[in-house]
Design a protein around this motif. Structure first.
Motif, PDB file in Angstrom:
ATOM      1  N   ARG A 359       0.505  -1.095   0.561  1.00 58.49           N
ATOM      2  CA  ARG A 359      -0.240   0.358   0.332  1.00 58.49           C
ATOM      3  C   ARG A 359       0.537   1.056  -0.153  1.00 58.49           C
ATOM      4  O   ARG A 359       0.204   2.332  -0.581  1.00 58.49           O
ATOM      5  N   ARG A 363       0.684   3.872  -2.847  1.00 63.57           N
ATOM      6  CA  ARG A 363       0.410   5.903  -2.618  1.00 63.57           C
ATOM      7  C   ARG A 363       1.672   6.295  -3.133  1.00 63.57           C
ATOM      8  O   ARG A 363       1.331   7.639  -3.798  1.00 63.57           O
ATOM      9  N   PRO A 369      -4.820   2.030  -3.100  1.00 65.19           N
ATOM     10  CA  PRO A 369      -4.314   0.830  -3.161  1.00 65.19           C
ATOM     11  C   PRO A 369      -5.581  -0.148  -2.841  1.00 65.19           C
ATOM     12  O   PRO A 369      -7.270   0.496  -2.449  1.00 65.19           O
ATOM     13  N   GLU A 371      -7.416  -4.697  -1.975  1.00 65.77           N
ATOM     14  CA  GLU A 371      -7.108  -5.186  -1.939  1.00 65.77           C
ATOM     15  C   GLU A 371      -7.967  -6.708  -2.781  1.00 65.77           C
ATOM     16  O   GLU A 371      -9.234  -5.753  -2.382  1.00 65.77           O
ATOM     17  N   PHE A 382      -8.882   1.020   0.132  1.00 67.92           N
ATOM     18  CA  PHE A 382      -7.610   1.966   0.630  1.00 67.92           C
ATOM     19  C   PHE A 382      -7.381   3.358   0.330  1.00 67.92           C
ATOM     20  O   PHE A 382      -6.779   3.922  -0.346  1.00 67.92           O
ATOM     21  N   ASP A 388      -6.347   2.851   6.605  1.00 74.26           N
ATOM     22  CA  ASP A 388      -5.450   1.758   6.331  1.00 74.26           C
ATOM     23  C   ASP A 388      -5.090   1.354   7.954  1.00 74.26           C
ATOM     24  O   ASP A 388      -4.782   2.156   9.096  1.00 74.26           O
TER      25      ASP A 388
END
Length: 416
Positions: A359, A363, A369, A371, A382, A388
């Motif tokens: 992540r 960024r 990001p 999943e 996210f 996060d």
């Protein structure tokens, strides 16, 4: 001409190209399906032409899948390195009497899968060498052991080479064998053992490998039975740019027929510890420009067919991976937890990346990001750093570091 579909930055890059390339890039931006000849012209792109190809590929990526970069929390389990196939590009396989040969018990494979599940993994990727004395139903029984212990774990397992070996060992028809594996919980198949889908090149790499036509037959049968697969291509060895184009167009044709590929994964050749390189049979892998060219070309040629394009951080390292994620790719692959195949061939980029590190790196290039599952369902976006758990001190305190596995083998090459 589809000029209005290009944003300003992309259009500026394209207008700097020679007219014949400019025409191709305008066409693909407008939704055209490229021919072999057009693909071959792009496959040799350099300088400003490569910059334009990268810009168009990145725009197509944005239009197709948005700005999220996905990853999956998974674990690789290479259950044996004993293998008779003898691929010249592989540093992983060992003879049964080798000092560092190993085979994991079912109990150990299940233990590793359970450990991964407890630490947030949703997938185990299970592959191994091909021992001569393998029981015909070994793959079924290993799959059964994992699924009985952890029913909700997605098992992404057994390359077309392994499927072919299972068919040979059992004497079953291909479709009956695949139905059996699906019934036992096989979730998807890695589209590895593809290398380059041209028998002339395959004979140079591994005369004992299944022919290209058999790879296509197995993959197509899996798709028709509702078993999704990935697709791969290994580059940077003895192949030519024309081989990339033919390979990608073959995958595009399969996908148009079956729709069963979840992603395409270009796999850069790791040369250092392979017989193919040591004996002067291959170039020493790809350089940065070739990595960019292959990933951008894949986005352009597969546009409208395979929408997810994955980088292999094990083979590329992070700097090149991030560059390719700005050249048409949209997936960072998996956390792996350990990876034996690429390491055996000389890869130096590690065995595990935490979700938090994925992540942070995503960024760092201004992307979002996310999943995902094995089949690209988004589990969590996210959108903001404050979303996060990495930034929650209570969650951070509770996180477990991934334990390193016992070092029973020199880590090696691989495609997952």
């Amino acid at each position: 001409m589809a000029t209005p579909t290009m944003n300003g930055t992309t259009l500026t890059a394209v207008e700097a190209c020679p007219p014949e390339v400019r025409e191709i890039l305008h066409a693909v931006a407008g939704g055209a399906e490229l021919t072999f000849e057009q693909g071959l012209l792009l496959a040799t792109a350099a300088g400003s032409t490569l910059d334009a190809l990268v810009a168009v590929a990145d725009q197509l990526r944005r239009e197709t899948v948005g700005d999220a970069i996905t990853y999956v929390v998974n674990r690789n389990i290479n259950f044996t390195n004993v293998c008779f196939v003898g691929c010249s590009f592989c540093g992983f396989g060992r003879g049964p009497g080798a000092a560092d040969a190993y085979s994991l018990s079912f109990e150990e494979v299940v233990r590793r899968a359970r450990e991964a599940w407890e630490r947030g993994a949703t997938e185990v990727c299970v592959q191994g060498g091909l021992p001569r004395d393998l029981d015909g139903f070994f793959y079924r029984d290993l799959l059964r052991a994992i699924k009985r212990a952890i029913p909700d774990m997605h098992v992404h397992a057994f390359s077309p080479m392994e499927i072919d070996y299972g068919v040979t060992k059992t004497g079953m028809a291909l479709r009956d064998y695949l139905r059996m594996m699906k019934d036992e919980g096989l979730g998807s198949i890695p589209g590895t053992a593809a290398e380059i889908l041209d028998d002339r090149v395959r004979k140079e790499l591994s005369p004992n490998k299944l022919p290209a036509g058999r790879w296509v037959e197995i993959i197509t049968a899996a798709h028709e039975l509702g078993i999704p697969t990935t697709s791969t291509m290994m580059y940077g060895h003895v192949e030519e740019p024309a081989d990339w184009v033919r390979h990608m167009l073959l995958l595009r044709a399969i996908q148009k027929r079956t729709g069963g590929f979840t992603e395409f994964v270009p796999l850069g050749f790791i040369h250092e510890k392979t017989r193919l390189y040591r004996h002067g049979g291959a170039r020493p892998g790809a350089k940065r420009e070739e990595h960019l060219r292959v990933h951008a070309l894949a986005r352009v040629l597969l546009h409208g067919a395979i929408k997810n394009l994955q980088v292999s951080w094990v083979k590329l390292g992070f700097e090149a991976s991030l560059a390719c994620l700005q050249a048409g790719a949209n997936d960072f692959s998996g956390t792996l937890m350990e990876e034996s195949i690429s390491k055996a061939a000389g890869a130096t980029f590690g065995e595990y990346v935490s979700p938090e590190e994925f992540r942070a790196r995503i960024r760092s290039i201004g992307r979002v990001p996310a999943e995902r599952t094995t089949t690209y369902k988004i589990r969590r976006m996210f959108d903001e750093p404050e979303d996060d758990p990495e930034n929650d001190p209570r969650a951070a305190a509770a996180q477990l570091r991934m334990a390193r596995t016992e070092s029973h083998v020199t880590y090696t090459e691989g495609a997952y």
